[in-house]
Motif scaffolding. Structure first.
Motif, PDB file in Angstrom:
ATOM      1  N   LEU A   1      15.059  -4.713   8.574  1.00  0.00           N
ATOM      2  CA  LEU A   1      14.640  -3.582   9.392  1.00  0.00           C
ATOM      3  C   LEU A   1      14.161  -3.977  10.779  1.00  0.00           C
ATOM      4  CD1 LEU A   1      12.616  -1.732   6.616  1.00  0.00           C
ATOM      5  CD2 LEU A   1      14.870  -1.071   7.464  1.00  0.00           C
ATOM      6  N   GLY A   2      13.844  -5.253  10.969  1.00  0.00           N
ATOM      7  CA  GLY A   2      13.302  -5.684  12.246  1.00  0.00           C
ATOM      8  C   GLY A   2      11.839  -5.311  12.399  1.00  0.00           C
ATOM      9  N   TRP A   3      11.394  -5.313  13.638  1.00  0.00           N
ATOM     10  CA  TRP A   3       9.964  -5.146  13.917  1.00  0.00           C
ATOM     11  C   TRP A   3       9.635  -3.866  14.675  1.00  0.00           C
ATOM     12  CZ3 TRP A   3       6.549  -8.570  11.815  1.00  0.00           C
ATOM     13  CH2 TRP A   3       7.110  -9.723  11.257  1.00  0.00           C
ATOM     14  N   ASP A   4      10.609  -2.979  14.845  1.00  0.00           N
ATOM     15  CA  ASP A   4      10.376  -1.761  15.610  1.00  0.00           C
ATOM     16  C   ASP A   4       9.943  -0.581  14.739  1.00  0.00           C
ATOM     17  OD1 ASP A   4      11.040  -3.013  17.983  1.00  0.00           O
ATOM     18  OD2 ASP A   4      13.162  -2.469  17.832  1.00  0.00           O
ATOM     19  N   VAL A   5       9.774  -0.821  13.434  1.00  0.00           N
ATOM     20  CA  VAL A   5       9.337   0.227  12.520  1.00  0.00           C
ATOM     21  C   VAL A   5       8.062  -0.225  11.831  1.00  0.00           C
ATOM     22  CG1 VAL A   5      10.781  -0.659  10.646  1.00  0.00           C
ATOM     23  CG2 VAL A   5      10.052   1.741  10.605  1.00  0.00           C
ATOM     24  N   HIS A   6       7.103   0.673  11.684  1.00  0.00           N
ATOM     25  CA  HIS A   6       5.872   0.363  10.961  1.00  0.00           C
ATOM     26  C   HIS A   6       6.161   0.346   9.458  1.00  0.00           C
ATOM     27  CE1 HIS A   6       3.505   0.811  14.574  1.00  0.00           C
ATOM     28  NE2 HIS A   6       3.819   2.083  14.707  1.00  0.00           N
ATOM     29  N   LEU A   7       5.596  -0.637   8.767  1.00  0.00           N
ATOM     30  CA  LEU A   7       5.761  -0.735   7.321  1.00  0.00           C
ATOM     31  C   LEU A   7       4.397  -0.622   6.638  1.00  0.00           C
ATOM     32  CD1 LEU A   7       8.379  -3.622   7.009  1.00  0.00           C
ATOM     33  CD2 LEU A   7       8.777  -1.141   7.126  1.00  0.00           C
ATOM     34  N   LEU A   8       4.343   0.122   5.519  1.00  0.00           N
ATOM     35  CA  LEU A   8       3.113   0.353   4.775  1.00  0.00           C
ATOM     36  C   LEU A   8       3.360   0.038   3.312  1.00  0.00           C
ATOM     37  CD1 LEU A   8       3.727   2.904   6.941  1.00  0.00           C
ATOM     38  CD2 LEU A   8       1.414   3.519   6.287  1.00  0.00           C
ATOM     39  N   HIS A   9       2.261  -0.187   2.575  1.00  0.00           N
ATOM     40  CA  HIS A   9       2.370  -0.450   1.139  1.00  0.00           C
ATOM     41  C   HIS A   9       1.098   0.021   0.438  1.00  0.00           C
ATOM     42  CE1 HIS A   9       3.673  -2.324  -2.567  1.00  0.00           C
ATOM     43  NE2 HIS A   9       2.514  -2.935  -2.669  1.00  0.00           N
ATOM     44  N   ASP A  10       1.263   0.483  -0.814  1.00  0.00           N
ATOM     45  CA  ASP A  10       0.152   1.018  -1.607  1.00  0.00           C
ATOM     46  C   ASP A  10      -0.014   0.175  -2.865  1.00  0.00           C
ATOM     47  OD1 ASP A  10      -1.736   2.510  -2.911  1.00  0.00           O
ATOM     48  OD2 ASP A  10      -0.569   4.370  -2.966  1.00  0.00           O
ATOM     49  N   ALA A  11      -1.187  -0.457  -3.033  1.00  0.00           N
ATOM     50  CA  ALA A  11      -1.489  -1.227  -4.247  1.00  0.00           C
ATOM     51  C   ALA A  11      -2.113  -0.350  -5.330  1.00  0.00           C
ATOM     52  CB  ALA A  11      -2.422  -2.384  -3.921  1.00  0.00           C
ATOM     53  N   HIS A  12      -2.516   0.857  -4.989  1.00  0.00           N
ATOM     54  CA  HIS A  12      -2.954   1.904  -5.919  1.00  0.00           C
ATOM     55  C   HIS A  12      -4.114   1.465  -6.816  1.00  0.00           C
ATOM     56  CE1 HIS A  12      -1.742   5.878  -7.833  1.00  0.00           C
ATOM     57  NE2 HIS A  12      -1.710   6.074  -6.525  1.00  0.00           N
ATOM     58  N   HIS A  13      -5.139   0.869  -6.222  1.00  0.00           N
ATOM     59  CA  HIS A  13      -6.421   0.574  -6.873  1.00  0.00           C
ATOM     60  C   HIS A  13      -6.328  -0.518  -7.946  1.00  0.00           C
ATOM     61  CE1 HIS A  13      -7.249   4.664  -5.330  1.00  0.00           C
ATOM     62  NE2 HIS A  13      -6.232   5.075  -6.061  1.00  0.00           N
ATOM     63  N   ARG A  14      -5.255  -1.262  -8.018  1.00  0.00           N
ATOM     64  CA  ARG A  14      -5.018  -2.087  -9.206  1.00  0.00           C
ATOM     65  C   ARG A  14      -5.530  -3.517  -9.098  1.00  0.00           C
ATOM     66  NH1 ARG A  14       0.985  -0.498 -11.486  1.00  0.00           N
ATOM     67  NH2 ARG A  14       0.604   1.724 -11.696  1.00  0.00           N
ATOM     68  N   LEU A  15      -6.018  -3.932  -7.935  1.00  0.00           N
ATOM     69  CA  LEU A  15      -6.342  -5.334  -7.734  1.00  0.00           C
ATOM     70  C   LEU A  15      -7.845  -5.562  -7.678  1.00  0.00           C
ATOM     71  CD1 LEU A  15      -3.715  -6.101  -4.928  1.00  0.00           C
ATOM     72  CD2 LEU A  15      -3.428  -6.284  -7.421  1.00  0.00           C
ATOM     73  N   THR A  16      -8.265  -6.782  -8.019  1.00  0.00           N
ATOM     74  CA  THR A  16      -9.638  -7.207  -7.773  1.00  0.00           C
ATOM     75  C   THR A  16      -9.767  -7.566  -6.293  1.00  0.00           C
ATOM     76  OG1 THR A  16      -9.219  -9.545  -8.166  1.00  0.00           O
ATOM     77  CG2 THR A  16      -9.725  -8.175 -10.102  1.00  0.00           C
ATOM     78  N   PRO A  17     -10.979  -7.653  -5.761  1.00  0.00           N
ATOM     79  CA  PRO A  17     -11.126  -8.051  -4.362  1.00  0.00           C
ATOM     80  C   PRO A  17     -10.468  -9.401  -4.052  1.00  0.00           C
ATOM     81  CG  PRO A  17     -13.167  -7.088  -5.142  1.00  0.00           C
ATOM     82  CD  PRO A  17     -12.279  -7.208  -6.336  1.00  0.00           C
ATOM     83  N   THR A  18     -10.567 -10.358  -4.964  1.00  0.00           N
ATOM     84  CA  THR A  18      -9.944 -11.665  -4.730  1.00  0.00           C
ATOM     85  C   THR A  18      -8.425 -11.546  -4.704  1.00  0.00           C
ATOM     86  OG1 THR A  18     -11.801 -12.833  -5.742  1.00  0.00           O
ATOM     87  CG2 THR A  18      -9.692 -14.016  -5.617  1.00  0.00           C
ATOM     88  N   GLU A  19      -7.860 -10.800  -5.660  1.00  0.00           N
ATOM     89  CA  GLU A  19      -6.411 -10.610  -5.682  1.00  0.00           C
ATOM     90  C   GLU A  19      -5.937  -9.874  -4.433  1.00  0.00           C
ATOM     91  OE1 GLU A  19      -6.041 -10.208 -10.569  1.00  0.00           O
ATOM     92  OE2 GLU A  19      -6.260  -8.433  -9.300  1.00  0.00           O
ATOM     93  N   ALA A  20      -6.689  -8.844  -4.023  1.00  0.00           N
ATOM     94  CA  ALA A  20      -6.316  -8.080  -2.838  1.00  0.00           C
ATOM     95  C   ALA A  20      -6.409  -8.928  -1.582  1.00  0.00           C
ATOM     96  CB  ALA A  20      -7.214  -6.845  -2.712  1.00  0.00           C
ATOM     97  N   GLY A  21      -7.433  -9.786  -1.492  1.00  0.00           N
ATOM     98  CA  GLY A  21      -7.557 -10.674  -0.350  1.00  0.00           C
ATOM     99  C   GLY A  21      -6.388 -11.645  -0.259  1.00  0.00           C
ATOM    100  N   TRP A  22      -5.969 -12.164  -1.401  1.00  0.00           N
ATOM    101  CA  TRP A  22      -4.820 -13.072  -1.437  1.00  0.00           C
ATOM    102  C   TRP A  22      -3.562 -12.347  -0.974  1.00  0.00           C
ATOM    103  CZ3 TRP A  22      -0.059 -13.238  -3.762  1.00  0.00           C
ATOM    104  CH2 TRP A  22       0.589 -14.472  -3.804  1.00  0.00           C
ATOM    105  N   LEU A  23      -3.342 -11.107  -1.479  1.00  0.00           N
ATOM    106  CA  LEU A  23      -2.149 -10.368  -1.100  1.00  0.00           C
ATOM    107  C   LEU A  23      -2.183 -10.000   0.382  1.00  0.00           C
ATOM    108  CD1 LEU A  23       0.486  -8.960  -1.829  1.00  0.00           C
ATOM    109  CD2 LEU A  23      -0.856  -6.926  -2.448  1.00  0.00           C
ATOM    110  N   GLY A  24      -3.316  -9.499   0.855  1.00  0.00           N
ATOM    111  CA  GLY A  24      -3.421  -9.144   2.263  1.00  0.00           C
ATOM    112  C   GLY A  24      -3.149 -10.329   3.169  1.00  0.00           C
ATOM    113  N   HIS A  25      -3.638 -11.501   2.778  1.00  0.00           N
ATOM    114  CA  HIS A  25      -3.397 -12.713   3.571  1.00  0.00           C
ATOM    115  C   HIS A  25      -1.908 -13.065   3.579  1.00  0.00           C
ATOM    116  CE1 HIS A  25      -4.148 -16.572   5.435  1.00  0.00           C
ATOM    117  NE2 HIS A  25      -3.494 -17.174   4.450  1.00  0.00           N
TER     118      HIS A  25
END
Length: 402
Positions: free
Chosen positions: A201-225
């Motif tokens: 898709l390249g870089w001219d479109v914004h991309l979003l994602h929903d984890a839907h409350h399923r992660l621990t803070p540590t797991e979410a931090g790893w994914l966000g990184h």
């Protein structure tokens, strides 16, 4: 202008909706959405048995007063059933005021801060290739922002992958469907999805994602990184919304913007997240937070902290809520983006709306009030059908967040 009648209309044109129609002695009426997905009849009964009797004979112009009367008068405070019911009243009263004065509601909220509202669509697929192909179709339609959700290898179902084209319908009649979930498999898969998506898709479109409350803070931090290299517009609901200290932990581990709040019912649930700048976008809806009146207060609280609105806008909300959300989106300075799922053809038979999609934006009409309505005769052709959202279980059988 006194309220002489208030009708609760429940219908199921593709999915269930609860609508409140308030009629006045001057012959004007206003409409509000009271839909609580999977628990619709709880709100319908709350309105019919506990709210409608309080509205008859009241003046329709005292919106703030009526909101406080219904909220504080309930004693039990904020909850999804109470706030959905109050929201329907609030929307309908704003709709009435706009119609009486002959102006769209955003003119009563201070006028336009912008001319159009940036929206995002949902690209879903059973695998990465199918999701990216869906995203390419959205891009070709003019969308500038797209949420990506893909099936996870080894899991039969995945959040965000459901029935519908250009909309997403997860609720099903009968008993709640059950989905098996594996956080480990998901965490391994999502960075690959966005690597492939940026390549295609390249870089001219914004991309979003929903984890839907399923992660621990540590797991979410790893994914966000891991997702930082793909420059997401936001990572939504990475951890449980009510675990507010978890967002402080998450903030220390990733620079990926965070969005949260579609299940929040009041300003008190998001106060810490805003004032400590632990999130970037608020997903609170005009419906779930109790209407236009409290959502404006939330926006004003968030503005000095550079937190922006990104309101929930899935098809579990009727076009009335979308129309109301757009009135707020136009008016507030700290708007960010609006979720936009196109409703089914059946829904469009029942509900009319004046907003239109154009080149990645929603452009509202000039009709007075909210700019949306319900056809009661058409609604009667689609009787209520009990339906449930899915229930998710980990591979060992433990119930987890869907």
């Amino acid at each position: 202008m006194r309220i002489t009648e208030a009708r609760v209309i429940v219908c199921s044109p593709g999915r269930n909706f609860v609508t409140l129609k308030i009629v006045t002695d001057e012959g004007l009426y206003g409409v509000g959405d009271a839909t609580l997905n999977g628990r619709e009849m709880a709100v319908a009964a709350y309105l019919q048995e506990h709210v409608v009797p309080l509205l008859i004979g009241r003046g329709s112009d005292r919106i703030e007063h009526t909101w406080q009367y219904l909220f504080k008068g309930s004693y039990w405070g904020a909850g999804p059933v109470t706030m959905s019911a109050i929201a329907a009243v609030d929307m309908a009263l704003w709709d009435l005021k706009g119609k009486r004065l002959g102006v769209p509601v955003h003119q009563l909220l201070g006028g336009r801060s912008r001319d159009k509202v940036l929206v995002y669509g949902h690209a879903n697929g059973r695998d990465n290739a199918e999701t990216i192909a869906a995203a390419e179709r959205y891009r070709d339609l003019g969308y500038r922002a797209i949420r990506l959700q893909a099936g996870v290898p080894g899991l039969e179902h995945a959040y965000g992958v459901g029935r519908g084209d250009l909309f997403y319908e997860p609720a099903e009649t009968g008993s709640p469907p059950e989905h098996v979930w594996s956080t480990e498999t998901y965490l391994d898969h999502v960075p690959r999805l966005f690597a492939e998506a940026r390549e295609a898709l390249g870089w001219d479109v914004h991309l979003l994602h929903d984890a839907h409350h399923r992660l621990t803070p540590t797991e979410a931090g790893w994914l966000g990184h891991r997702l930082e290299d793909y420059r997401l517009f936001w990572l939504e609901d990475p951890v449980n919304d009510l675990l507010q200290d978890g967002f402080r932990h998450l903030r220390r581990h990733t620079r990926t913007p965070i969005a949260v709040g579609e299940v929040f019912n009041s300003v008190f649930q998001l106060h810490q997240l805003v004032t400590e700048q632990l999130v970037d976008y608020l997903r609170t809806t005009v419906l779930r937070t109790g209407g236009i009146t409290p959502l404006m207060k939330i926006a004003h609280l968030a503005e000095p902290y550079q937190v922006r609105l990104g309101s929930h806008g899935a098809t579990d909300l009727s076009p009335i809520t979308m129309a109301a959300a757009l009135q707020v989106d136009l008016a507030v300075h700290n708007f960010g983006i609006q979720e936009y799922m196109r409703h089914s053809d059946a829904t469009a038979e029942v509900f009319s709306s004046s907003y239109a999609f154009d080149d990645g934006y929603l452009v509202p009409g000039a009709e007075p009030g909210l700019g949306a309505d319900i056809d009661e005769a058409a609604a009667a052709r689609f009787p209520y059908e009990r339906a449930y959202l899915p229930v998710a279980r980990s591979v060992d059988g433990t119930v987890t967040s869907w």
